[in-house]
Design a protein around this motif. Structure first.
Motif, PDB file in Angstrom:
ATOM      1  N   ILE A   1      64.505  42.664  36.794  1.00 45.91           N
ATOM      2  CA  ILE A   1      64.277  42.575  37.834  1.00 45.91           C
ATOM      3  C   ILE A   1      64.176  43.129  39.153  1.00 45.91           C
ATOM      4  N   ILE A   2      62.867  43.562  39.093  1.00 45.21           N
ATOM      5  CA  ILE A   2      62.956  44.396  40.550  1.00 45.21           C
ATOM      6  C   ILE A   2      62.226  44.147  41.728  1.00 45.21           C
ATOM      7  N   ALA A   3      63.217  43.348  42.881  1.00 52.71           N
ATOM      8  CA  ALA A   3      62.606  42.931  44.298  1.00 52.71           C
ATOM      9  C   ALA A   3      61.750  43.814  45.381  1.00 52.71           C
ATOM     10  N   VAL A   4      61.502  42.797  45.333  1.00 54.02           N
ATOM     11  CA  VAL A   4      60.342  43.798  47.003  1.00 54.02           C
ATOM     12  C   VAL A   4      60.565  42.600  47.866  1.00 54.02           C
ATOM     13  N   PRO A   5      61.484  43.229  49.079  1.00 52.39           N
ATOM     14  CA  PRO A   5      60.319  42.403  50.598  1.00 52.39           C
ATOM     15  C   PRO A   5      59.705  42.841  51.038  1.00 52.39           C
ATOM     16  N   THR A   6      58.786  41.351  52.025  1.00 57.05           N
ATOM     17  CA  THR A   6      58.022  41.831  52.588  1.00 57.05           C
ATOM     18  C   THR A   6      58.352  41.533  54.011  1.00 57.05           C
TER      19      THR A   6
ATOM     20  N   TYR B   1      38.805  54.374  44.973  1.00 61.05           N
ATOM     21  CA  TYR B   1      39.559  53.667  45.920  1.00 61.05           C
ATOM     22  C   TYR B   1      40.108  51.750  45.284  1.00 61.05           C
ATOM     23  N   TYR B   2      41.421  51.968  45.658  1.00 62.27           N
ATOM     24  CA  TYR B   2      41.305  50.144  45.807  1.00 62.27           C
ATOM     25  C   TYR B   2      41.937  49.568  46.785  1.00 62.27           C
ATOM     26  N   ASP B   3      40.874  48.835  47.565  1.00 61.56           N
ATOM     27  CA  ASP B   3      42.028  48.893  48.950  1.00 61.56           C
ATOM     28  C   ASP B   3      42.457  48.124  49.197  1.00 61.56           C
ATOM     29  N   VAL B   4      43.027  46.710  47.954  1.00 62.14           N
ATOM     30  CA  VAL B   4      43.873  46.120  49.023  1.00 62.14           C
ATOM     31  C   VAL B   4      45.579  46.653  49.005  1.00 62.14           C
ATOM     32  N   ALA B   5      45.208  47.209  47.334  1.00 57.85           N
ATOM     33  CA  ALA B   5      46.374  48.048  47.487  1.00 57.85           C
ATOM     34  C   ALA B   5      46.794  49.884  48.479  1.00 57.85           C
ATOM     35  N   ARG B   6      45.476  49.944  48.822  1.00 57.72           N
ATOM     36  CA  ARG B   6      45.688  51.324  50.172  1.00 57.72           C
ATOM     37  C   ARG B   6      45.837  52.340  49.005  1.00 57.72           C
ATOM     38  N   ILE B   7      45.849  52.393  47.901  1.00 55.58           N
ATOM     39  CA  ILE B   7      45.597  53.658  46.748  1.00 55.58           C
ATOM     40  C   ILE B   7      44.095  54.141  46.239  1.00 55.58           C
ATOM     41  N   ILE B   8      44.086  55.698  46.518  1.00 58.03           N
ATOM     42  CA  ILE B   8      43.274  56.459  45.383  1.00 58.03           C
ATOM     43  C   ILE B   8      44.149  56.792  44.331  1.00 58.03           C
ATOM     44  N   SER B   9      43.136  56.963  43.692  1.00 61.05           N
ATOM     45  CA  SER B   9      43.131  57.698  42.309  1.00 61.05           C
ATOM     46  C   SER B   9      42.183  58.308  41.577  1.00 61.05           C
ATOM     47  N   ILE B  10      42.794  59.906  41.545  1.00 61.55           N
ATOM     48  CA  ILE B  10      41.349  60.228  39.925  1.00 61.55           C
ATOM     49  C   ILE B  10      42.187  60.585  38.667  1.00 61.55           C
TER      50      ILE B  10
ATOM     51  N   ASP C   1      58.276  46.692  51.659  1.00 61.81           N
ATOM     52  CA  ASP C   1      57.066  46.705  51.378  1.00 61.81           C
ATOM     53  C   ASP C   1      56.503  48.190  50.495  1.00 61.81           C
ATOM     54  N   ASN C   2      57.677  48.077  49.141  1.00 66.69           N
ATOM     55  CA  ASN C   2      58.200  49.508  48.924  1.00 66.69           C
ATOM     56  C   ASN C   2      57.534  49.089  47.761  1.00 66.69           C
ATOM     57  N   GLY C   3      56.044  48.782  46.856  1.00 63.95           N
ATOM     58  CA  GLY C   3      55.335  48.009  46.520  1.00 63.95           C
ATOM     59  C   GLY C   3      55.303  49.673  45.144  1.00 63.95           C
ATOM     60  N   PHE C   4      55.677  50.590  45.375  1.00 65.61           N
ATOM     61  CA  PHE C   4      54.821  51.709  45.159  1.00 65.61           C
ATOM     62  C   PHE C   4      56.578  51.975  44.603  1.00 65.61           C
ATOM     63  N   GLY C   5      57.389  52.322  44.738  1.00 66.54           N
ATOM     64  CA  GLY C   5      59.315  52.363  44.388  1.00 66.54           C
ATOM     65  C   GLY C   5      59.550  51.396  43.479  1.00 66.54           C
ATOM     66  N   ALA C   6      58.859  49.794  43.463  1.00 70.32           N
ATOM     67  CA  ALA C   6      59.206  49.390  42.343  1.00 70.32           C
ATOM     68  C   ALA C   6      58.451  49.482  41.513  1.00 70.32           C
ATOM     69  N   ALA C   7      57.130  49.914  41.295  1.00 68.89           N
ATOM     70  CA  ALA C   7      56.364  49.964  40.048  1.00 68.89           C
ATOM     71  C   ALA C   7      57.362  51.464  39.055  1.00 68.89           C
TER      72      ALA C   7
ATOM     73  N   SER D   1      50.023  36.284  51.419  1.00 71.16           N
ATOM     74  CA  SER D   1      50.165  37.382  52.576  1.00 71.16           C
ATOM     75  C   SER D   1      51.080  38.687  51.597  1.00 71.16           C
ATOM     76  N   ASP D   2      51.724  38.288  50.619  1.00 68.98           N
ATOM     77  CA  ASP D   2      51.968  39.256  49.768  1.00 68.98           C
ATOM     78  C   ASP D   2      51.274  40.871  49.166  1.00 68.98           C
ATOM     79  N   LEU D   3      49.935  39.857  49.305  1.00 69.26           N
ATOM     80  CA  LEU D   3      48.996  40.413  47.685  1.00 69.26           C
ATOM     81  C   LEU D   3      49.447  42.286  47.811  1.00 69.26           C
ATOM     82  N   PRO D   4      48.760  42.387  49.667  1.00 69.34           N
ATOM     83  CA  PRO D   4      48.942  44.218  49.753  1.00 69.34           C
ATOM     84  C   PRO D   4      49.802  45.356  49.093  1.00 69.34           C
ATOM     85  N   VAL D   5      50.978  44.174  49.033  1.00 68.06           N
ATOM     86  CA  VAL D   5      52.321  45.116  48.466  1.00 68.06           C
ATOM     87  C   VAL D   5      52.577  44.782  46.864  1.00 68.06           C
TER      88      VAL D   5
END
Length: 251
Positions: free
Chosen positions: A198-203, A101-110, A234-240, A130-134
């Protein structure tokens, strides 16, 4: 319903020379899914898109996330779940001690298998703390997809000298994910300094007139810097995901 017999038949035909590689891949791309009743797991997503189906955990119960993730892991897939709570993780950890579990990112992985890191590096550049979760959602997602990632945080335009001290490093990245709230100016500034996409992510970070990220989104869509693409608020996943596709071209 599972299609293991079909997959084995396709592989056997390919190994015996009855069909070519392109035909075998085309058949596998069209195979259906496993129906759990509440979810249909698309096991062939990796064949079509280069990475297994990703679980969006928000709105799902811990039990549902646990069952989807466990079925994918048992089939040999790497598992990535976004917008996951600690309750989602704890339910999964009960049945799989490899869950992380990555708590700041709110991600689980296996991880079922390690992915060789790319030669090209994705830069994840964030305006403020303040933008770190995204930002972390983007960075961790990109890493789990097999990318080399470098983080540059707290370099917003309110103290632009912090960004200018990183220009030479910024110019080494193959693609940059640029994250900002408030007025969303950072991607435009970075876009004027580098040659890579560049992929821009508005938060949704900001006071009232920020409108929960809408003002940053519109500012980024109106960027005067060329080569800036924009994903949803807030779509950090989509940007990644997009950055990963770009980064792996030619790898």
């Amino acid at each position: 319903m599972m299609y293991d017999n079909v997959i084995r038949d396709v592989l056997k035909k390919y190994e015996n020379g009855y069909i070519g590689l392109d035909e075998a891949v085309d058949i596998l791309k069209k195979l259906p899914y496993e129906d759990l009743g509440f979810a249909k797991i698309d096991y062939n997503r990796e064949v079509r898109r280069g990475f297994p189906e990703v679980i969006y955990c928000e709105g799902k119960t811990p039990k549902q996330v646990k069952e989807i993730a466990l079925r994918m892991y048992e089939k040999g897939s790497n598992v990535l779940g976004t917008r996951a709570s600690i309750e989602h993780f704890e339910a999964l950890k009960e049945v799989c001690d490899k869950a992380v579990y990555y708590d700041v990112a709110r991600i689980i992985s296996i991880k079922s298998e390690e992915i060789m890191p790319t030669k090209g590096v994705i830069g994840v550049v964030a305006a403020g703390t303040s933008d770190l979760p995204v930002a972390e959602e983007a960075a961790v997602t990109a890493e789990l997809m097999g990318n080399s990632v470098k983080r540059i945080y707290d370099v917003g335009v309110a103290g632009i000298h912090r960004l200018m001290s990183k220009v030479e490093e910024l110019r080494k990245f193959r693609v940059i994910i640029c994250i900002a709230g408030m007025e969303g100016a950072l991607p435009t500034v970075v876009g004027g300094l580098v040659a890579c996409p560049i992929i821009a992510v508005p938060t949704s970070v900001g006071y009232g007139a920020n409108f929960h990220g809408l003002s940053a989104l519109l500012a980024m869509l109106n960027s005067c810097s060329s080569g800036v693409s924009v994903v949803n608020i807030d779509n950090g996943f989509g940007a990644a995901y997009s950055a990963s596709l770009i980064n792996k071209i030619g790898e």
